[in-house]
Design a protein around this motif. Structure first.
Motif, PDB file in Angstrom:
ATOM      1  N   UNK A 193     -54.847 -41.727 -80.996  1.00 53.73           N
ATOM      2  CA  UNK A 193     -54.175 -40.489 -80.606  1.00 53.73           C
ATOM      3  C   UNK A 193     -55.162 -39.540 -79.937  1.00 53.73           C
ATOM      4  N   UNK A 194     -54.630 -38.577 -79.211  1.00 55.62           N
ATOM      5  CA  UNK A 194     -55.436 -37.489 -78.651  1.00 55.62           C
ATOM      6  C   UNK A 194     -54.867 -36.174 -79.150  1.00 55.62           C
ATOM      7  N   UNK A 195     -55.740 -35.205 -79.318  1.00 54.15           N
ATOM      8  CA  UNK A 195     -55.323 -33.876 -79.754  1.00 54.15           C
ATOM      9  C   UNK A 195     -55.637 -32.893 -78.633  1.00 54.15           C
ATOM     10  N   UNK A 196     -54.645 -32.600 -77.836  1.00 53.57           N
ATOM     11  CA  UNK A 196     -54.809 -31.704 -76.699  1.00 53.57           C
ATOM     12  C   UNK A 196     -54.870 -32.471 -75.386  1.00 53.57           C
ATOM     13  N   UNK A 197     -54.283 -31.883 -74.364  1.00 53.27           N
ATOM     14  CA  UNK A 197     -54.234 -32.503 -73.042  1.00 53.27           C
ATOM     15  C   UNK A 197     -54.565 -31.459 -71.993  1.00 53.27           C
ATOM     16  N   UNK A 198     -55.373 -31.837 -71.006  1.00 49.41           N
ATOM     17  CA  UNK A 198     -55.666 -30.973 -69.865  1.00 49.41           C
ATOM     18  C   UNK A 198     -55.043 -31.591 -68.612  1.00 49.41           C
ATOM     19  N   UNK A 199     -54.334 -30.748 -67.858  1.00 49.06           N
ATOM     20  CA  UNK A 199     -53.644 -31.202 -66.651  1.00 49.06           C
ATOM     21  C   UNK A 199     -54.196 -30.425 -65.456  1.00 49.06           C
ATOM     22  N   UNK A 200     -54.587 -31.150 -64.410  1.00 53.93           N
ATOM     23  CA  UNK A 200     -55.041 -30.534 -63.165  1.00 53.93           C
ATOM     24  C   UNK A 200     -54.006 -30.811 -62.082  1.00 53.93           C
ATOM     25  N   UNK A 201     -53.447 -29.738 -61.531  1.00 55.96           N
ATOM     26  CA  UNK A 201     -52.412 -29.868 -60.513  1.00 55.96           C
ATOM     27  C   UNK A 201     -52.922 -29.398 -59.165  1.00 55.96           C
ATOM     28  N   UNK A 202     -52.466 -30.076 -58.125  1.00 54.56           N
ATOM     29  CA  UNK A 202     -52.758 -29.693 -56.753  1.00 54.56           C
ATOM     30  C   UNK A 202     -51.458 -29.719 -55.973  1.00 54.56           C
ATOM     31  N   UNK A 203     -51.139 -28.606 -55.303  1.00 53.62           N
ATOM     32  CA  UNK A 203     -49.911 -28.509 -54.530  1.00 53.62           C
ATOM     33  C   UNK A 203     -50.165 -28.875 -53.073  1.00 53.62           C
ATOM     34  N   UNK A 204     -49.150 -29.393 -52.380  1.00 57.17           N
ATOM     35  CA  UNK A 204     -49.289 -29.607 -50.935  1.00 57.17           C
ATOM     36  C   UNK A 204     -49.478 -28.283 -50.211  1.00 57.17           C
ATOM     37  N   UNK A 205     -50.009 -28.355 -48.998  1.00 59.88           N
ATOM     38  CA  UNK A 205     -50.216 -27.158 -48.193  1.00 59.88           C
ATOM     39  C   UNK A 205     -48.885 -26.438 -47.975  1.00 59.88           C
TER      40      UNK A 205
END
Length: 415
Positions: A226-238
């Motif tokens: 299991x993992x405790x905590x999640x980090x999400x990196x988002x990038x939007x189109x121009x």
């Protein structure tokens, strides 16, 4: 007079040829030149940790043209002897999912077809990407193993005779590492949305200029820890911007990148969940985004991405929180519906033209990473205008000829 008449006849004929040529509607403008690839594809999530009996991978196909295909066919077959594979693992089309397409049912090597009648949702939009699920089944007695297989993809447009085929080889690896295995899948953004009761999203139609859509992404833990905590990196189109980022996210200065930290979100392995508790193996999150009102549509804005990583590993399901308070923009996903890919997935934002918009959009240049969807409309309008001019030239020349003949009589020197 004969010379004059021949000159007039040739001029009128040239004008009529011009009229005939430009009055024909122009064919849709293609986004790629002849000889260039019309699509690309990859297979992700092909490493399975020990102790996992099934994992979902994806055949990811990106359409490089400005037309939606009418069908996709693909074949999957091991390169070595089938018995060598089946003793360890085998690949199978994920028939239990919606829009599953049509397959021949073989295990050692199989063929599937997707078309506008069966699996329409898996046909990639112009400039878009389709994620086609493939399940990996692992034998109970399997040991660390590597096996090569090939995937052959054929994409068809207009008619079934207009097709392009490509073939690639990939490796499936079973590894002796009982670790967490987070993966994410983010479909293209094609619908406008609104937030309904309980914070759930409701689709309101195709995404038009000036409207709000949602970048949805599903995160699942298909590993053994299991993992405790999640980090999400988002990038939007121009040209796409965040509408209302949640409090867990930090937006970059350019307004198109965000890092979201969900430190209370624990994800356990899929076989350790219980419907009666609130510990999850998978969740689906979303971020609201807006496209500018002045963008020229239809257009596909490519270049978006979602990347995930676990914050704390090395914990077991028993040590994970008994109850996980999901963020306001997260919806728990039952383990039976888990999707999988690797830790990063790309997506595009598909903007449709507003209904009744005569010029195909609301202005703007539609540039950047976008793939404009073009067609015969602009050429037809321009051709009609030039055709009217050419027709006027023909009539003027005909009238001029009659006037000269009437005034001059048999005087061939009249002008």
């Amino acid at each position: 007079m004969a010379v004059r008449r021949r000159w007039l006849s040739r001029t009128a004929a040239a004008a009529l040829l011009l009229l005939a040529g430009i009055a024909v509607p122009a064919a849709p403008t293609r986004a790629v030149e002849p000889g260039e690839p019309k699509f690309t594809f990859d297979v992700t999530g092909m490493t399975v940790t020990s102790g996992v009996s099934m994992k979902r991978a994806y055949l990811r196909i990106t359409n490089l043209t400005d037309e939606t295909p009418i069908a996709i066919e693909f074949r999957v077959r091991p390169i070595l002897e089938p018995d060598y594979w089946i003793d360890n693992a085998y690949l199978q089309w994920a028939t239990q999912t919606a829009s599953s397409g049509e397959c021949d049912g073989d295990v050692d090597g199989w063929y599937c077809s997707i078309n506008q009648s069966i699996g329409r949702d898996l046909l990639p939009a112009p400039g878009g990407t389709a994620d086609i699920p493939i399940d990996i089944y692992v034998s109970e007695k399997s040991e660390p193993f590597e096996g090569r297989f090939y995937v052959q993809v054929t994409m068809m447009w207009d008619e079934y005779t207009n097709r392009t085929t490509d073939r690639r080889e990939f490796t499936l690896a079973l590894v002796d590492a009982r670790e967490a295995d987070l993966s994410v899948v983010a479909p293209d953004v094609t619908q406008s949305v609104r937030v309904g009761a309980g914070g759930r999203l409701e689709n309101t139609g195709t995404l038009n200029p000036g409207e709000t859509g949602a970048v949805r992404y599903r995160i699942v833990n298909q590993g053994e820890k299991a993992v405790s905590g999640v980090r999400v990196t988002l990038r939007l189109p121009e040209k796409v911007t965040f509408t209302r980022p949640p409090q867990e996210c930090v937006i970059d200065d350019d307004g198109r990148s965000a890092v979201c930290t969900y430190d209370s979100l624990a994800l356990v392995p899929t076989d350790e969940t219980d419907p009666k508790d609130h510990v999850h193996s998978a969740v689906e999150l979303y971020n609201l985004v807006t496209v500018p009102a002045d963008i020229k549509a239809p257009v596909t804005l490519a270049g978006g991405s979602v990347q995930v990583e676990g914050l704390t590993d090395g914990i077991s399901a028993r040590s994970a929180p008994k109850r996980t308070d999901l963020p306001a923009n997260a919806v728990a996903v039952p383990a039976a519906d888990v999707d999988a890919t690797d830790n990063k997935d790309g997506y595009a934002v598909v903007v449709a033209a507003t209904a009744g918009d005569g010029d195909g959009g609301n202005g703007g240049d539609g540039g950047g990473d976008g793939l404009p969807v073009t067609g015969p409309q602009a050429g037809l309008i321009a051709g009609a205008g030039i055709a009217m001019v050419a027709a006027g030239i023909v009539l003027l020349l005909a009238r001029r000829r009659r006037s000269v003949a009437f005034v001059s009589g048999e005087d061939t020197t009249a002008s």
